[in-house]
Design an enzyme around this catalytic site. Structure first.
Site, PDB file in Angstrom:
ATOM      1  N   TYR A 192     -33.689  95.104  12.673  1.00  0.00           N
ATOM      2  CA  TYR A 192     -34.036  93.933  13.760  1.00  0.00           C
ATOM      3  C   TYR A 192     -33.620  92.447  13.388  1.00  0.00           C
ATOM      4  O   TYR A 192     -32.442  92.592  12.478  1.00  0.00           O
ATOM      5  CB  TYR A 192     -35.452  94.126  14.056  1.00  0.00           C
ATOM      6  CG  TYR A 192     -35.727  93.454  15.480  1.00  0.00           C
ATOM      7  CD1 TYR A 192     -35.131  93.909  16.759  1.00  0.00           C
ATOM      8  CD2 TYR A 192     -36.329  92.449  15.628  1.00  0.00           C
ATOM      9  CE1 TYR A 192     -35.379  93.338  17.743  1.00  0.00           C
ATOM     10  CE2 TYR A 192     -36.462  91.667  17.000  1.00  0.00           C
ATOM     11  CZ  TYR A 192     -35.986  92.144  18.081  1.00  0.00           C
ATOM     12  OH  TYR A 192     -36.078  91.720  19.097  1.00  0.00           O
ATOM     13  N   ARG A 203     -30.604  86.424  27.758  1.00  0.00           N
ATOM     14  CA  ARG A 203     -31.100  85.250  26.608  1.00  0.00           C
ATOM     15  C   ARG A 203     -31.384  86.057  25.299  1.00  0.00           C
ATOM     16  O   ARG A 203     -32.748  86.182  24.855  1.00  0.00           O
ATOM     17  CB  ARG A 203     -32.413  84.463  26.926  1.00  0.00           C
ATOM     18  CG  ARG A 203     -32.500  82.918  26.137  1.00  0.00           C
ATOM     19  CD  ARG A 203     -33.845  82.904  25.803  1.00  0.00           C
ATOM     20  NE  ARG A 203     -34.114  84.097  24.845  1.00  0.00           N
ATOM     21  CZ  ARG A 203     -35.405  84.001  24.210  1.00  0.00           C
ATOM     22  NH1 ARG A 203     -36.156  83.386  24.374  1.00  0.00           N
ATOM     23  NH2 ARG A 203     -35.525  85.002  23.362  1.00  0.00           N
ATOM     24  N   LYS A 252     -36.132  96.801  18.752  1.00  0.00           N
ATOM     25  CA  LYS A 252     -37.505  96.521  18.847  1.00  0.00           C
ATOM     26  C   LYS A 252     -38.320  97.808  18.830  1.00  0.00           C
ATOM     27  O   LYS A 252     -39.349  98.181  18.328  1.00  0.00           O
ATOM     28  CB  LYS A 252     -37.479  95.874  20.230  1.00  0.00           C
ATOM     29  CG  LYS A 252     -38.873  95.228  20.453  1.00  0.00           C
ATOM     30  CD  LYS A 252     -38.357  93.641  20.378  1.00  0.00           C
ATOM     31  CE  LYS A 252     -39.845  92.896  19.971  1.00  0.00           C
ATOM     32  NZ  LYS A 252     -39.630  91.410  20.171  1.00  0.00           N
ATOM     33  N   ASP A 288     -41.748  88.034  24.053  1.00  0.00           N
ATOM     34  CA  ASP A 288     -41.189  86.639  23.904  1.00  0.00           C
ATOM     35  C   ASP A 288     -42.249  85.528  24.227  1.00  0.00           C
ATOM     36  O   ASP A 288     -42.477  84.558  23.736  1.00  0.00           O
ATOM     37  CB  ASP A 288     -39.926  86.043  24.851  1.00  0.00           C
ATOM     38  CG  ASP A 288     -38.971  86.809  24.540  1.00  0.00           C
ATOM     39  OD1 ASP A 288     -38.688  87.511  23.257  1.00  0.00           O
ATOM     40  OD2 ASP A 288     -38.352  87.512  25.555  1.00  0.00           O
ATOM     41  N   ASN A 330     -35.839  79.696  15.786  1.00  0.00           N
ATOM     42  CA  ASN A 330     -35.121  80.491  15.311  1.00  0.00           C
ATOM     43  C   ASN A 330     -33.686  80.265  15.845  1.00  0.00           C
ATOM     44  O   ASN A 330     -33.594  79.728  16.858  1.00  0.00           O
ATOM     45  CB  ASN A 330     -35.362  81.920  15.530  1.00  0.00           C
ATOM     46  CG  ASN A 330     -36.666  82.537  14.905  1.00  0.00           C
ATOM     47  OD1 ASN A 330     -37.037  82.172  14.020  1.00  0.00           O
ATOM     48  ND2 ASN A 330     -37.517  83.235  15.875  1.00  0.00           N
TER      49      ASN A 330
END
Ligand code: NAD
Length: 543
Positions: A93, A146, A164, A259, A399
């Site tokens: 990941y 995104r 994930k 998110d 990030n």
């Protein structure tokens, strides 16, 4: 082909054990001669795979190697991941998956999961049935619009649901056979991909909103028909769709958006542990955000709930939270131009773009950076935070590292080592006043796999905000006093399975309390969670 059963066993990653098939199994399943002579344990196979992975020239090559392993033998793949979570999670990941998504068309070898495109409109239900498995309990879906901080990657974003879901199984123990990654391949507005001969997605621009939402409605209805009771985790959708989709679907079926909600829970957990370090309550905190997008507003909402759970009324709780976006403080005078999810934070305050001034007047106990603006938490910001706090909480959450509002080193140096620090991206160990400090990383992996395990085990009907607040509190409890005293705000990632088990048990209790479970409440919820936890093993296959 007259030895189909044997070839099925060797080619199905959920059943294949390679050299781990015992002599008895080889005889019974007509596998003799199809494998090298030596019968190996899972441990031996993990040792070899680990050495092979180490020998790869770089992290992207390791990612490709691990993806291949997953396609061949999932038991081995997950046993390897669990053997050293701290080493392997960043390879399957973030951060490696970002690079893998950018180069998805180049590194692609074999397919995994489902791809749904606009040509399938009107037929999505029948396409979902092509999956073959009917007992799917967990879907991670993206539309690639995104991906991390990398923008619209279209179908290249498929690396995200795949990665994930690997973490759901590795970090918490959601059994991989019940999981399904899905890419809603509705096109991309990134011309570079449309022009790329190796791009694997639909080579068309993204559709208008009406077409898009119709497609999403058909998809979500079809999922509920084909996989009843399945939980759908929405991932890396553009903010303009992520919030409306969450708003539209959260009370219609079992779904959540990591998110927004997972980030909120992990950040809130960090504030809880920081409060533990200071000997204070959540309800006494004042939080100032730089960035008012999906992450900032999601975190702000959950923190407001955390404050309310300690007795504050809603208005007071929201008044202790302030957000800046690119145009300055969210104020009532800007209400018309704010998104609906930003409006609860609009302050009765004159417009200002002066973040440092706001620190001096609002006196936040914590600042959280979710703006993607590198360097925004500069020396002036640190100085102002130290003027109004003995122990300032500073969370640069953006990030990747290149977007982080400050580095760990800058935060410790700028506050003379007094900071309670956690970041979105990892920072290396550093020395502060003679002590070694491992900077804390508020990684969503502390929350979503455990949430998934609780939802899977209880067959939850919905995923609710109180479940995320419960997860945040439970995560904060897992930090030992020793870890807290060493400067950590999150437990080390090599304890992730143990941490996830605790968080999952607490969330499961909440699911039972709220009558959201589809199974009877067991007498011991922790034991019940343990029973449902996937542990990779070459135990004999069930007939
Ligand atoms: P977003 O695009 O929805 O929001 C970004 C916000 O920052 C917007 O409100 C924008 O107006 C604001 N902004 C931009 N420039 C600014 C400036 N100069 N001053 C003040 N505000 C400014 O993005 P998002 O989904 O909310 O994510 C934000 C960041 O948080 C990303 O870097 C993301 O990677 C990070 N994030 C981290 C985690 C985690 O580590 N656990 C989880 C989720 C998001």
């Amino acid at each position: 082909m007259n030895n189909e059963k044997a070839f099925h066993l060797l080619r199905n990653p959920l059943l294949n054990k390679g050299s781990g098939f015992t002599a008895e199994e080889r005889q019974a399943e007509s596998l003799e001669g199809l494998l090298p002579t030596s019968v190996e344990t899972l441990e031996t196979r993990v040792g070899r795979a680990s050495a092979q992975c180490d020998a790869c020239p770089d992290d992207l090559a390791r990612y490709v190697y691990l993806a291949h392993l997953q396609d061949v033998d999932e038991t081995l793949y997950f046993a390897l991941l669990i053997s050293q979570p701290d080493k392997y999670m960043p390879l399957v990941y973030t951060p490696t998956v970002g690079d893998a998504c950018l180069k998805f068309g180049n590194i692609f070898r074999s397919t995994r999961g489902l791809y749904l495109n606009l040509d399938m409109k009107g037929r999505i239900e029948s396409v979902l049935r092509n999956w073959g498995e009917t007992d799917v309990r967990f879907i991670v879906v993206t539309d690639g619009s995104r991906i991390l901080g990398l923008g619209d990657l279209g179908a290249n974003g498929m690396g995200i649901p795949i990665g994930k879901l690997a973490l759901y199984s590795a970090a918490a123990g959601v059994p991989p056979q019940f999981t399904l990654p899905i890419m809603l391949d509705v096109g991309t507005d990134t011309q570079e991909y449309i022009d790329d001969p190796y791009y694997l997605g639909a080579k068309q621009a993204r559709p208008d909103n009406d077409t898009y939402y119709e497609f999403l409605d058909e998809f979500t209805e079809a999922v509920q028909k084909v996989f009843p009771g399945c939980c759908v985790q929405f991932e890396d959708f553009n903010i303009h769709h992520a919030e409306p989709l969450l708003e539209k679907y959260h009370d219609k079926f079992c779904m959540f958006n990591d998110d927004i909600q997972g980030t909120a829970a992990v950040a809130t957990a960090g504030i809880y542990t920081a409060c533990r370090a200071k000997g204070e309550n959540m309800s006494n905190q004042r939080i100032l955000f730089l960035g008012a997008g999906s992450a900032g507003c999601g975190i702000g909402d959950l923190m407001a709930q955390a404050m309310q759970s300690e007795g504050l009324d809603k208005e007071t709780a929201y008044s202790q939270i302030r957000l800046f976006d690119i145009n300055g403080l969210l104020t009532k005078s800007r209400a018309d131009s704010l998104e609906p999810f930003q409006r609860p934070f609009a302050a009765d305050h004159e417009p200002t773009k002066d973040f440092v001034g706001m620190i001096r007047s609002f006196k936040p106990t914590a600042i959280i950076g979710v703006s993607t603006v590198h360097g925004a938490f500069n020396e002036d910001v640190m100085k102002a935070m130290c003027e109004v706090n003995d122990r300032p909480i500073i969370f640069p959450y953006s990030n990747p590292t290149s977007h982080s509002e400050c580095t760990a080193e800058e935060a410790y140096a700028g506050t003379n080592g007094k900071v309670l620090f956690a970041s979105g991206s990892p920072f290396p160990e550093l020395e502060v006043n003679g002590n070694k400090i491992e900077p804390s990383q508020g990684n969503n992996v502390y929350i979503f796999p455990a949430m998934g395990l609780a939802v899977y085990a209880t067959k939850a009907k919905r995923v609710t905000e109180p479940m995320f607040l419960t997860a945040a509190k439970a995560l904060a409890e897992t930090l030992t006093d020793e870890e807290l005293n060493s400067g950590l705000l999150y437990p080390p990632r090599d304890r992730i399975r143990e941490v996830s088990a605790h968080v999952a048990a607490k969330v499961a209790e909440n699911i039972f309390d709220e009558n959201l479970a589809s199974v009877d409440r067991p007498s011991d919820v922790s034991a019940f969670i343990k029973e449902h936890t996937y542990v990779p093993s070459y135990a004999p296959h069930e007939a």
